[in-house]
Motif scaffolding. Structure first.
Motif: not given
Length: 376
Positions: A155-165, A191-206
């Motif tokens: 989850i945290t690494l997804t935040l890292v990649a999303g902020v970097a993007a 469960y972790l997959f669902v959280m990660v994919v939702v976060l990742a998609a949100a960053f891409v939409l951002g």
């Protein structure tokens, strides 16, 4: 150097908690435990003893005659496949859960340090503060008995990649990282997959919302992630696994007090949503809300869609029966999509985790920026 120090902090703390025998799997805990670890170890041993089959994660001899799917046993399918491939050279009775938990302790510290680093906090002080607060989070330490759920560093690494993007003018590499994280999370814990994919998609939409990328890269990313997920689902056998309602949605939820009170429980199952931040983070949050409102508004403007995604997951964590302590405040009907999702992800309380890690990083950065104008 900062990430290496964080890794050492995480490993040292993991060694303190587990002990060397706990890491290597030889401690008494692993042979006498009566929690979810039993299911994970048993499923792994059945899986390693069977021949290779298709779908890849199917375990025919465990739960015979119906069998089961490895992804539903907490056995960390990614590692199970690797262990099965090396079963000829591994000792009898081998399991990797202690090693995995130690790795999670390391990555818990590394991921938070990386997140603080990309947010501008580059110092050894930030390493110790970030690592300490991440390692001590209730949502992490309480998962000792369910090893696959300790992979919250994803989850945290997804935040890292999303902020970097978001901070990149050409985020193709970071978008690739976001996609890879969704694939890894799929073969670690659903469960972790669902959280990660939702976060990742949100960053891409951002990224699209900030006009950093156009709609074609968004659709390409969504298509690639969707195709990869479908391929993994077919290969793993999850598309053939029964999804009959299992019950528990509304019981294994989070509580409105979960972030601020240790173990509030109005249902008997809200330990799943126990997300007590700890006094240190709560104090930092209060200071940030009082003295750092401009910085918080700036963060929301920059990461509006990911913030909304995190908050929506936190709302889902509350379920349709919303409790304040032991008092039921609201009871909503389970209809439509909520009912369908709730039947498959009954432990909704876990979806408060992204909010926890986002809050920990945010309060550290906001308070630091408010009271230290120098470069850190």
């Amino acid at each position: 150097p900062l990430l290496a120090v964080a890794a050492l902090i995480g490993f040292a703390f993991g060694l303190y908690v587990l002990g060397w025998e706990g890491i290597t799997g030889s401690s008494e805990y692993w042979s006498t435990t009566h929690d979810d670890s039993v299911q994970s170890i048993a499923a792994l041993r059945y899986y390693m003893d069977e021949g290779w089959a298709w779908p890849l994660f199917e375990v025919r001899s465990y739960g015979y005659p119906e069998g089961t799917n490895l992804a539903l046993t907490g056995s960390i399918p990614l590692l199970a496949v690797l262990a099965k491939a090396m079963s000829g050279i591994l000792p009898a009775g081998f399991h990797y859960f202690g090693y995995w938990i130690a790795f999670c302790f390391m990555m818990q510290a590394v991921a938070m340090t990386a997140l603080l680093r990309i947010l501008g906090r580059r110092s050894y002080a930030a390493v110790f503060v970030g690592s300490g607060l991440a390692l001590l989070q209730t949502v992490f330490l309480a998962r000792y008995v369910h090893a696959s759920l300790m992979g919250q560093f994803l989850i945290t690494l997804t935040l890292v990649a999303g902020v970097a993007a978001t901070r990149s003018k050409r985020p193709a590499r970071e978008m690739t990282y976001l996609g890879l994280l969704t694939a890894v999370a799929f073969v670690v814990q659903i469960y972790l997959f669902v959280m990660v994919v939702v976060l990742a998609a949100a960053f891409v939409l951002g990224l699209y919302g900030h006009r950093i990328i156009g709609w074609r890269p968004v659709l390409s990313w969504m298509g690639a992630v969707g195709f990869t997920t479908l391929g993994l689902a077919v290969a793993s056998g999850l598309t053939q696994t029964s999804t009959a309602p299992s019950g528990g949605f509304g019981t294994y939820s989070s509580n409105l007090l979960s972030l601020f009170v240790a173990d509030p429980d109005g249902t008997g199952g809200q330990y799943e949503g126990n997300a007590y931040l700890g006094l240190g983070v709560i104090v930092l949050l209060a200071v940030a809300l009082y003295a750092g409102r401009p910085q918080i508004r700036s963060i929301f403007r920059t990461y509006r869609i990911p913030v909304i995604a995190v908050l929506l997951m936190a709302v889902y964590a509350l379920s349709t029966d919303i409790y304040l302590g032991d008092r039921l405040l609201i009871a909503l009907p389970e209809i439509g999509l909520v009912e369908w999702v709730g039947e498959r992800f009954r432990s909704s309380g876990r979806f408060v985790w992204p909010l926890v890690y986002a809050l920990v990083a945010t309060v550290i950065v906001v308070v630091w920026r408010r009271f230290d104008r120098t470069t850190v």
